[in-house]
Design a protein around this motif. Structure first.
Motif, PDB file in Angstrom:
ATOM      1  N   ASN A  33       0.847  -1.197   0.000  1.00 16.49           N
ATOM      2  CA  ASN A  33       0.000   0.000   0.000  1.00 16.49           C
ATOM      3  C   ASN A  33       0.881   1.245   0.000  1.00 16.49           C
ATOM      4  OD1 ASN A  33       0.415   0.992   2.843  1.00 16.49           O
ATOM      5  ND2 ASN A  33      -0.443  -1.022   3.312  1.00 16.49           N
ATOM      6  N   ASP A  34       0.275   2.392  -0.113  1.00 15.66           N
ATOM      7  CA  ASP A  34       1.017   3.648  -0.249  1.00 15.66           C
ATOM      8  C   ASP A  34       1.800   4.039   1.000  1.00 15.66           C
ATOM      9  OD1 ASP A  34       0.400   4.867  -2.973  1.00 15.66           O
ATOM     10  OD2 ASP A  34      -1.591   4.331  -2.279  1.00 15.66           O
ATOM     11  N   GLU A  35       1.513   3.416   2.143  1.00 17.57           N
ATOM     12  CA  GLU A  35       2.206   3.761   3.385  1.00 17.57           C
ATOM     13  C   GLU A  35       3.221   2.693   3.804  1.00 17.57           C
ATOM     14  OE1 GLU A  35       1.566   6.784   3.906  1.00 17.57           O
ATOM     15  OE2 GLU A  35      -0.214   6.758   2.650  1.00 17.57           O
ATOM     16  N   SER A 142       1.947   9.450   3.162  1.00 17.79           N
ATOM     17  CA  SER A 142       2.605   9.833   1.915  1.00 17.79           C
ATOM     18  C   SER A 142       1.791  10.841   1.114  1.00 17.79           C
ATOM     19  CB  SER A 142       2.861   8.599   1.051  1.00 17.79           C
ATOM     20  OG  SER A 142       1.639   8.064   0.585  1.00 17.79           O
ATOM     21  N   GLN A 144      -0.167   9.965  -1.170  1.00 21.53           N
ATOM     22  CA  GLN A 144      -0.328   9.374  -2.503  1.00 21.53           C
ATOM     23  C   GLN A 144      -1.450   8.349  -2.480  1.00 21.53           C
ATOM     24  OE1 GLN A 144       1.550  10.555  -4.986  1.00 21.53           O
ATOM     25  NE2 GLN A 144       2.706  11.811  -3.560  1.00 21.53           N
ATOM     26  N   SER A 145      -2.042   8.099  -3.613  1.00 22.40           N
ATOM     27  CA  SER A 145      -2.997   7.001  -3.758  1.00 22.40           C
ATOM     28  C   SER A 145      -2.653   6.231  -5.022  1.00 22.40           C
ATOM     29  CB  SER A 145      -4.435   7.514  -3.813  1.00 22.40           C
ATOM     30  OG  SER A 145      -4.615   8.375  -4.919  1.00 22.40           O
ATOM     31  N   ASN A 146      -2.725   4.900  -4.898  1.00 27.14           N
ATOM     32  CA  ASN A 146      -2.390   4.028  -6.026  1.00 27.14           C
ATOM     33  C   ASN A 146      -1.018   4.347  -6.608  1.00 27.14           C
ATOM     34  OD1 ASN A 146      -2.947   1.864  -7.752  1.00 27.14           O
ATOM     35  ND2 ASN A 146      -3.745   3.229  -9.345  1.00 27.14           N
ATOM     36  N   ASN A 148       0.495   6.986  -7.137  1.00 25.88           N
ATOM     37  CA  ASN A 148       0.477   8.075  -8.111  1.00 25.88           C
ATOM     38  C   ASN A 148       0.413   7.520  -9.537  1.00 25.88           C
ATOM     39  OD1 ASN A 148       0.340  10.788  -8.738  1.00 25.88           O
ATOM     40  ND2 ASN A 148       2.553  11.056  -8.821  1.00 25.88           N
ATOM     41  N   ASN A 149      -0.361   6.427  -9.672  1.00 18.95           N
ATOM     42  CA  ASN A 149      -0.562   5.753 -10.960  1.00 18.95           C
ATOM     43  C   ASN A 149       0.712   5.146 -11.539  1.00 18.95           C
ATOM     44  OD1 ASN A 149      -3.386   6.300 -11.052  1.00 18.95           O
ATOM     45  ND2 ASN A 149      -2.874   8.405 -11.615  1.00 18.95           N
ATOM     46  N   SER A 152       3.990  -0.444  -7.835  1.00 11.37           N
ATOM     47  CA  SER A 152       4.361  -0.558  -6.419  1.00 11.37           C
ATOM     48  C   SER A 152       5.720  -1.233  -6.240  1.00 11.37           C
ATOM     49  CB  SER A 152       3.300  -1.361  -5.666  1.00 11.37           C
ATOM     50  OG  SER A 152       3.280  -2.712  -6.120  1.00 11.37           O
TER      51      SER A 152
END
Length: 199
Positions: A33-35, A142, A144-146, A148-149, A152
């Motif tokens: 995940n983003d974190e 962060s 951010q989500s996903n 930032n496209n 990962s």
């Protein structure tokens, strides 16, 4: 789960002091995940310049000789001493440019370290350490989500002279396990299971 991560970090840090010196080590995997964060514990046996380089954003060839694809998330690196004091951090220090975005947003740190134990942490921009224990303490979100496209996927190298006992463990990551890391995780899980059975 946090107890297992702390136990794994303790096992890594209590590894044999006279371990064979290495000149470089690569880590790869995916953030869940983003974190997410990835922790690299290492020892320096004598004063040396140690280099840290991410290949997440622009890709390239890592120290293990693997080709990393362009398109990963924007990483950020931190280096802490054994007392969790921040020694240095970097967001965009690499000069490697992403072919897909035209940005050079990988991280690079080159730091002179004296003999001792240290921890490097790889996160996604803009997650910063705030307080407490490095694993269970407070980190900023962060924002951010996903990713930032972007992907990962992460790739990270540590290199330099006088490196020993290098090991990594993730918080919400899916690393590509190396044999020694897999063995440490297995021992930690076995110890945890035996402790639960004795209760």
């Amino acid at each position: 789960m946090k107890k297992i991560m702390i136990l794994a970090l303790m096992l890594i840090s209590s590894a044999q002091v006279n371990a064979t010196l290495i000149s470089s080590h690569s880590f790869t995997g995916n953030f869940d995940n983003d974190e997410s964060r990835f922790y690299i514990q290492f020892d320096v046996t004598d004063t040396a310049t140690i280099n840290f380089l991410s290949h997440s954003y622009a890709g390239g060839v890592n120290a293990a000789g693997s080709t990393i694809a362009d398109g990963g998330f924007d990483p950020q690196l931190f280096v802490f001493d054994a007392s969790s004091n921040l020694l240095e951090s970097d967001d965009d220090g690499s000069s490697v440019v992403s072919a897909s975005s035209g940005n050079d947003w990988d991280s690079f740190i080159s730091i002179l370290l004296s003999a001792g134990s240290y921890t490097a942490v790889l996160t996604q921009y803009d997650s910063d350490f705030l307080s407490g224990d490095l694993v269970t303490g407070e980190w900023s979100m962060s924002g951010q989500s996903n990713f930032n496209n972007r992907s990962s996927f992460f790739s990270f190298d540590i290199s330099g002279e006088n490196l020993a006992n290098v090991g990594g463990v993730g918080v919400d990551t899916t690393p590509v396990p190396e044999p020694s890391t897999l063995a440490i995780f297995t021992l930690a899980l076995l110890g945890f299971s035996v402790r639960r059975l004795k209760r």
